[in-house]
Design a protein around this motif. Sequence first.
Motif, PDB file in Angstrom:
ATOM      1  N   ALA A  86       3.927   5.351  -8.658  1.00  0.00           N
ATOM      2  CA  ALA A  86       4.602   4.206  -9.258  1.00  0.00           C
ATOM      3  C   ALA A  86       5.993   4.617  -9.732  1.00  0.00           C
ATOM      4  O   ALA A  86       6.145   5.567 -10.501  1.00  0.00           O
ATOM      5  CB  ALA A  86       3.779   3.675 -10.426  1.00  0.00           C
ATOM      6  N   ASN A  87       7.022   3.915  -9.249  1.00  0.00           N
ATOM      7  CA  ASN A  87       8.422   4.219  -9.582  1.00  0.00           C
ATOM      8  C   ASN A  87       8.794   5.668  -9.274  1.00  0.00           C
ATOM      9  O   ASN A  87       9.568   6.296  -9.994  1.00  0.00           O
ATOM     10  CB  ASN A  87       8.704   3.896 -11.055  1.00  0.00           C
ATOM     11  CG  ASN A  87       8.504   2.431 -11.371  1.00  0.00           C
ATOM     12  OD1 ASN A  87       8.993   1.572 -10.647  1.00  0.00           O
ATOM     13  ND2 ASN A  87       7.758   2.147 -12.423  1.00  0.00           N
ATOM     14  N   ASP A  88       8.239   6.217  -8.205  1.00  0.00           N
ATOM     15  CA  ASP A  88       8.470   7.612  -7.808  1.00  0.00           C
ATOM     16  C   ASP A  88       8.432   7.696  -6.287  1.00  0.00           C
ATOM     17  O   ASP A  88       7.374   7.536  -5.682  1.00  0.00           O
ATOM     18  CB  ASP A  88       7.386   8.498  -8.430  1.00  0.00           C
ATOM     19  CG  ASP A  88       7.528   9.966  -8.027  1.00  0.00           C
ATOM     20  OD1 ASP A  88       8.635  10.356  -7.607  1.00  0.00           O
ATOM     21  OD2 ASP A  88       6.534  10.700  -8.132  1.00  0.00           O
ATOM     22  N   MET A  89       9.594   7.904  -5.645  1.00  0.00           N
ATOM     23  CA  MET A  89       9.658   7.905  -4.181  1.00  0.00           C
ATOM     24  C   MET A  89      10.524   9.063  -3.690  1.00  0.00           C
ATOM     25  O   MET A  89      11.685   8.910  -3.337  1.00  0.00           O
ATOM     26  CB  MET A  89      10.225   6.570  -3.678  1.00  0.00           C
ATOM     27  CG  MET A  89      10.004   6.308  -2.208  1.00  0.00           C
ATOM     28  SD  MET A  89       8.274   6.290  -1.694  1.00  0.00           S
ATOM     29  CE  MET A  89       7.545   5.087  -2.801  1.00  0.00           C
ATOM     30  N   PRO A  90       9.981  10.303  -3.677  1.00  0.00           N
ATOM     31  CA  PRO A  90      10.768  11.458  -3.227  1.00  0.00           C
ATOM     32  C   PRO A  90      11.059  11.375  -1.728  1.00  0.00           C
ATOM     33  O   PRO A  90      10.146  11.198  -0.921  1.00  0.00           O
ATOM     34  CB  PRO A  90       9.858  12.645  -3.554  1.00  0.00           C
ATOM     35  CG  PRO A  90       8.473  12.080  -3.524  1.00  0.00           C
ATOM     36  CD  PRO A  90       8.600  10.667  -4.005  1.00  0.00           C
ATOM     37  N   THR A 102       0.846  -1.194   0.000  1.00  0.00           N
ATOM     38  CA  THR A 102       0.000   0.000   0.000  1.00  0.00           C
ATOM     39  C   THR A 102       0.882   1.245   0.000  1.00  0.00           C
ATOM     40  O   THR A 102       1.793   1.375   0.816  1.00  0.00           O
ATOM     41  CB  THR A 102      -0.928   0.006   1.223  1.00  0.00           C
ATOM     42  OG1 THR A 102      -1.719  -1.183   1.204  1.00  0.00           O
ATOM     43  CG2 THR A 102      -1.832   1.228   1.218  1.00  0.00           C
ATOM     44  N   ILE A 103       0.592   2.167  -0.912  1.00  0.00           N
ATOM     45  CA  ILE A 103       1.443   3.340  -1.097  1.00  0.00           C
ATOM     46  C   ILE A 103       1.487   4.203   0.162  1.00  0.00           C
ATOM     47  O   ILE A 103       0.492   4.335   0.871  1.00  0.00           O
ATOM     48  CB  ILE A 103       0.970   4.159  -2.322  1.00  0.00           C
ATOM     49  CG1 ILE A 103       2.032   5.193  -2.719  1.00  0.00           C
ATOM     50  CG2 ILE A 103      -0.379   4.813  -2.053  1.00  0.00           C
ATOM     51  CD1 ILE A 103       1.773   5.810  -4.079  1.00  0.00           C
ATOM     52  N   ILE A 104       2.649   4.751   0.439  1.00  0.00           N
ATOM     53  CA  ILE A 104       2.794   5.642   1.587  1.00  0.00           C
ATOM     54  C   ILE A 104       2.531   7.078   1.153  1.00  0.00           C
ATOM     55  O   ILE A 104       2.358   7.356  -0.033  1.00  0.00           O
ATOM     56  CB  ILE A 104       4.170   5.478   2.262  1.00  0.00           C
ATOM     57  CG1 ILE A 104       5.310   5.764   1.283  1.00  0.00           C
ATOM     58  CG2 ILE A 104       4.313   4.070   2.805  1.00  0.00           C
ATOM     59  CD1 ILE A 104       6.684   5.661   1.920  1.00  0.00           C
ATOM     60  N   GLN A 105       2.513   8.003   2.116  1.00  0.00           N
ATOM     61  CA  GLN A 105       2.085   9.380   1.861  1.00  0.00           C
ATOM     62  C   GLN A 105       3.203  10.375   2.182  1.00  0.00           C
ATOM     63  O   GLN A 105       4.181  10.044   2.847  1.00  0.00           O
ATOM     64  CB  GLN A 105       0.845   9.709   2.707  1.00  0.00           C
ATOM     65  CG  GLN A 105      -0.306   8.735   2.547  1.00  0.00           C
ATOM     66  CD  GLN A 105      -0.861   8.717   1.140  1.00  0.00           C
ATOM     67  OE1 GLN A 105      -1.062   9.769   0.536  1.00  0.00           O
ATOM     68  NE2 GLN A 105      -1.102   7.534   0.610  1.00  0.00           N
TER      69      GLN A 105
END
Length: 195
Positions: A109-113, A72-75
């Motif tokens: 997706a494929n993006d984690m700043p 589950t994606i984080i914020q």
Amino acid sequence: LFIDGGNDNVFINKSSATANWFNGNSIVPSVEIFGTANTSNRMTALTYGSADSGAAILAMGKSRSATPDNYTIIQDDDQMGIISFQGTDGTHFLEGASIRADIDGTPGANDMPGRLEFHTTADGADSGTERMRIHASGNVEIGSTDDNIKFKASDSTQSLTVARFSNTNASFDGIVNTLNFSVGLLLHGCKEIFV
């Protein structure tokens, strides 16, 4: 080695968890190494026999799902990991400094700043304060958390000297001062320019 299967905990050189981390808050480690000397509680990861550029990895991660292997994606502003340095005050472990990795924007997706935060605890305090931040943009800030300039050093106490730049040659020395809403540059210890 002691394995507490009922609580999924592993202990080395002891049989129960230390519960007095973070000033007595209920944070209990899943793996704990206990030692009575600085040589009996060390962790090491070494890479041998590999003729490439790879090395050992310490990975910390975060998912917002409570189910293992569910992603589950984080914020924005979620924590991804913390390295906390703590010492005892006679009753509890208290944090003296920490390095924290947080999300610094909207992940996808494929993006984690991500950003790194460096915290230290002031004399007389029992928890840390953020002192320096490296943003996802690469901008670095000391004493501030804005992300609007490549390097920013801010002093909320209104001390005279905010930054000093020098080299080993005594003939060159630069100091940036803020005084009465002006910025001064002192070179060679004798010339000043105010804007």
